[in-house]
Design a protein around this motif. Structure first.
Motif, PDB file in Angstrom:
ATOM      1  N   ALA A   1       6.504  21.045  -8.909  1.00  0.00           N
ATOM      2  CA  ALA A   1       6.619  22.162  -7.960  1.00  0.00           C
ATOM      3  C   ALA A   1       5.356  22.306  -7.125  1.00  0.00           C
ATOM      4  CB  ALA A   1       6.922  23.458  -8.705  1.00  0.00           C
ATOM      5  N   ALA A   2       4.187  22.164  -7.754  1.00  0.00           N
ATOM      6  CA  ALA A   2       2.926  22.271  -7.009  1.00  0.00           C
ATOM      7  C   ALA A   2       2.782  21.122  -6.021  1.00  0.00           C
ATOM      8  CB  ALA A   2       1.742  22.298  -7.966  1.00  0.00           C
ATOM      9  N   ALA A   3       3.171  19.918  -6.436  1.00  0.00           N
ATOM     10  CA  ALA A   3       3.082  18.760  -5.537  1.00  0.00           C
ATOM     11  C   ALA A   3       4.016  18.931  -4.344  1.00  0.00           C
ATOM     12  CB  ALA A   3       3.401  17.471  -6.297  1.00  0.00           C
ATOM     13  N   THR A   4       5.218  19.422  -4.588  1.00  0.00           N
ATOM     14  CA  THR A   4       6.166  19.669  -3.501  1.00  0.00           C
ATOM     15  C   THR A   4       5.651  20.754  -2.573  1.00  0.00           C
ATOM     16  OG1 THR A   4       8.033  18.941  -4.836  1.00  0.00           O
ATOM     17  CG2 THR A   4       8.541  20.357  -2.960  1.00  0.00           C
ATOM     18  N   ALA A   5       5.111  21.832  -3.148  1.00  0.00           N
ATOM     19  CA  ALA A   5       4.564  22.926  -2.336  1.00  0.00           C
ATOM     20  C   ALA A   5       3.397  22.433  -1.489  1.00  0.00           C
ATOM     21  CB  ALA A   5       4.130  24.080  -3.228  1.00  0.00           C
ATOM     22  N   LEU A   6       2.560  21.583  -2.068  1.00  0.00           N
ATOM     23  CA  LEU A   6       1.430  21.023  -1.325  1.00  0.00           C
ATOM     24  C   LEU A   6       1.916  20.195  -0.139  1.00  0.00           C
ATOM     25  CD1 LEU A   6      -1.607  20.485  -1.033  1.00  0.00           C
ATOM     26  CD2 LEU A   6      -1.339  18.636  -2.713  1.00  0.00           C
ATOM     27  N   ARG A   7       2.865  19.309  -0.390  1.00  0.00           N
ATOM     28  CA  ARG A   7       3.412  18.487   0.698  1.00  0.00           C
ATOM     29  C   ARG A   7       4.046  19.370   1.767  1.00  0.00           C
ATOM     30  NH1 ARG A   7       4.878  13.666   2.305  1.00  0.00           N
ATOM     31  NH2 ARG A   7       4.180  12.542   0.485  1.00  0.00           N
TER      32      ARG A   7
ATOM     33  N   ALA B   1       0.839  -1.205   0.000  1.00  0.00           N
ATOM     34  CA  ALA B   1       0.000   0.000   0.000  1.00  0.00           C
ATOM     35  C   ALA B   1       0.871   1.251   0.000  1.00  0.00           C
ATOM     36  CB  ALA B   1      -0.940  -0.007   1.199  1.00  0.00           C
ATOM     37  N   GLN B   2       1.937   1.262   0.800  1.00  0.00           N
ATOM     38  CA  GLN B   2       2.830   2.421   0.834  1.00  0.00           C
ATOM     39  C   GLN B   2       3.516   2.636  -0.508  1.00  0.00           C
ATOM     40  OE1 GLN B   2       3.047   4.710   3.388  1.00  0.00           O
ATOM     41  NE2 GLN B   2       1.296   3.503   4.021  1.00  0.00           N
ATOM     42  N   ALA B   3       3.946   1.554  -1.142  1.00  0.00           N
ATOM     43  CA  ALA B   3       4.581   1.662  -2.462  1.00  0.00           C
ATOM     44  C   ALA B   3       3.564   2.164  -3.495  1.00  0.00           C
ATOM     45  CB  ALA B   3       5.151   0.309  -2.889  1.00  0.00           C
ATOM     46  N   THR B   4       2.331   1.711  -3.380  1.00  0.00           N
ATOM     47  CA  THR B   4       1.267   2.165  -4.284  1.00  0.00           C
ATOM     48  C   THR B   4       1.022   3.651  -4.107  1.00  0.00           C
ATOM     49  OG1 THR B   4       0.251  -0.029  -4.276  1.00  0.00           O
ATOM     50  CG2 THR B   4      -1.161   1.825  -4.921  1.00  0.00           C
ATOM     51  N   LEU B   5       0.958   4.111  -2.856  1.00  0.00           N
ATOM     52  CA  LEU B   5       0.741   5.535  -2.600  1.00  0.00           C
ATOM     53  C   LEU B   5       1.880   6.393  -3.150  1.00  0.00           C
ATOM     54  CD1 LEU B   5      -0.863   5.505   0.946  1.00  0.00           C
ATOM     55  CD2 LEU B   5      -1.946   6.177  -1.213  1.00  0.00           C
ATOM     56  N   THR B   6       3.088   5.879  -3.118  1.00  0.00           N
ATOM     57  CA  THR B   6       4.216   6.610  -3.701  1.00  0.00           C
ATOM     58  C   THR B   6       3.995   6.811  -5.203  1.00  0.00           C
ATOM     59  OG1 THR B   6       5.744   5.800  -2.012  1.00  0.00           O
ATOM     60  CG2 THR B   6       6.715   6.540  -4.092  1.00  0.00           C
ATOM     61  N   VAL B   7       3.530   5.764  -5.882  1.00  0.00           N
ATOM     62  CA  VAL B   7       3.261   5.873  -7.319  1.00  0.00           C
ATOM     63  C   VAL B   7       2.098   6.836  -7.560  1.00  0.00           C
ATOM     64  CG1 VAL B   7       2.566   4.608  -9.399  1.00  0.00           C
ATOM     65  CG2 VAL B   7       4.198   3.583  -7.792  1.00  0.00           C
ATOM     66  N   VAL B   8       1.057   6.777  -6.721  1.00  0.00           N
ATOM     67  CA  VAL B   8      -0.084   7.686  -6.867  1.00  0.00           C
ATOM     68  C   VAL B   8       0.384   9.131  -6.690  1.00  0.00           C
ATOM     69  CG1 VAL B   8      -2.313   8.374  -5.859  1.00  0.00           C
ATOM     70  CG2 VAL B   8      -1.798   5.948  -6.213  1.00  0.00           C
ATOM     71  N   GLU B   9       1.273   9.376  -5.719  1.00  0.00           N
ATOM     72  CA  GLU B   9       1.823  10.727  -5.539  1.00  0.00           C
ATOM     73  C   GLU B   9       2.598  11.166  -6.777  1.00  0.00           C
ATOM     74  OE1 GLU B   9       3.824  11.905  -1.951  1.00  0.00           O
ATOM     75  OE2 GLU B   9       2.596  10.536  -0.753  1.00  0.00           O
ATOM     76  N   ASP B  10       3.318  10.237  -7.387  1.00  0.00           N
ATOM     77  CA  ASP B  10       4.051  10.558  -8.618  1.00  0.00           C
ATOM     78  C   ASP B  10       3.085  10.943  -9.742  1.00  0.00           C
ATOM     79  OD1 ASP B  10       6.417  10.008  -7.298  1.00  0.00           O
ATOM     80  OD2 ASP B  10       6.689   8.024  -8.216  1.00  0.00           O
ATOM     81  N   VAL B  11       1.958  10.228  -9.836  1.00  0.00           N
ATOM     82  CA  VAL B  11       0.944  10.555 -10.840  1.00  0.00           C
ATOM     83  C   VAL B  11       0.395  11.956 -10.570  1.00  0.00           C
ATOM     84  CG1 VAL B  11      -1.371   9.966 -11.690  1.00  0.00           C
ATOM     85  CG2 VAL B  11       0.333   8.159 -11.340  1.00  0.00           C
ATOM     86  N   LEU B  12       0.123  12.266  -9.317  1.00  0.00           N
ATOM     87  CA  LEU B  12      -0.367  13.602  -8.971  1.00  0.00           C
ATOM     88  C   LEU B  12       0.652  14.664  -9.387  1.00  0.00           C
ATOM     89  CD1 LEU B  12      -2.520  15.396  -7.618  1.00  0.00           C
ATOM     90  CD2 LEU B  12      -1.216  15.124  -5.483  1.00  0.00           C
ATOM     91  N   ALA B  13       1.928  14.416  -9.106  1.00  0.00           N
ATOM     92  CA  ALA B  13       2.981  15.370  -9.471  1.00  0.00           C
ATOM     93  C   ALA B  13       3.039  15.564 -10.987  1.00  0.00           C
ATOM     94  CB  ALA B  13       4.334  14.907  -8.938  1.00  0.00           C
ATOM     95  N   GLU B  14       2.824  14.492 -11.752  1.00  0.00           N
ATOM     96  CA  GLU B  14       2.793  14.620 -13.213  1.00  0.00           C
ATOM     97  C   GLU B  14       1.616  15.476 -13.650  1.00  0.00           C
ATOM     98  OE1 GLU B  14       2.692  10.707 -14.954  1.00  0.00           O
ATOM     99  OE2 GLU B  14       4.607  10.152 -14.039  1.00  0.00           O
ATOM    100  N   ARG B  15       0.490  15.322 -12.973  1.00  0.00           N
ATOM    101  CA  ARG B  15      -0.735  16.020 -13.382  1.00  0.00           C
ATOM    102  C   ARG B  15      -0.763  17.491 -12.965  1.00  0.00           C
ATOM    103  NH1 ARG B  15      -5.460  11.462 -12.377  1.00  0.00           N
ATOM    104  NH2 ARG B  15      -4.645   9.986 -13.913  1.00  0.00           N
ATOM    105  N   ILE B  16      -0.253  17.801 -11.776  1.00  0.00           N
ATOM    106  CA  ILE B  16      -0.327  19.190 -11.299  1.00  0.00           C
ATOM    107  C   ILE B  16       1.024  19.891 -11.347  1.00  0.00           C
ATOM    108  CG2 ILE B  16      -2.300  18.630  -9.814  1.00  0.00           C
ATOM    109  CD1 ILE B  16      -0.417  18.957  -7.367  1.00  0.00           C
ATOM    110  N   GLY B  17       2.055  19.149 -11.663  1.00  0.00           N
ATOM    111  CA  GLY B  17       3.407  19.703 -11.722  1.00  0.00           C
ATOM    112  C   GLY B  17       4.171  19.371 -10.446  1.00  0.00           C
TER     113      GLY B  17
END
Length: 150
Positions: A128-134, A110-126
């Motif tokens: 920099a935006a994903a890092t700023a959000l975190r 599940a943790q590895a899956t969430l890492t990939v999902v976060e990567d998908v989010l970063a691809e979709r919103i950019g």
């Protein structure tokens, strides 16, 4: 006739929607991988357990729910063989809830899956935006304020 403009969502609604997006992605991905789907509350239990085990009462406090609600989440995970109950060495009255080897396997997946999902989010919103959000979500917020509405 003109359509009424939809009111902007408040921050709690936006955060809840983002949480649902992650939960939905995790559930669908785990199901596609052949894993038993867990509820969001059951998934949270894994993140809140101490390595040596945690009482249901302490889990309820950490989850912000009643003991009964925490017990229901734990009971389902016990039935799936993902958690186990053991005697609490510091109290004859308490039982500790711990993750089993199978539970650890599922949790790691599940943790590895969430890492990939976060990567998908970063691809979709950019990125920099994903890092700023975190970064924004990890800043200290202090105690919740008590305010008067205007």
């Amino acid at each position: 006739m003109t359509q009424a403009k939809e009111a902007p969502h408040n921050m709690p609604m936006l955060l809840a929607g983002a949480r649902r997006w992650f939960d939905d992605a995790l559930m669908a991905s785990m199901r596609a991988a052949g894993e038993q789907p867990l509820s969001s509350a059951q998934g949270q239990v894994f993140a809140l357990l101490d390595a040596e085990g945690t009482t249901v009462a302490e889990l309820a406090r950490r989850l912000g729910v009643t003991r009964q609600t925490a017990h229901q989440a734990v009971h389902g995970l016990l039935a799936l063989g993902l958690l186990e109950q053991v005697a609490d060495p510091s109290s004859a009255r308490n039982r500790l809830i711990r993750i089993t080897a199978e539970g650890m396997r599922v949790h790691r997946r599940a943790q590895a899956t969430l890492t990939v999902v976060e990567d998908v989010l970063a691809e979709r919103i950019g990125a920099a935006a994903a890092t700023a959000l975190r970064d924004a979500l990890t800043l200290p917020r202090g105690e919740p304020p008590v305010v008067e509405a205007p």
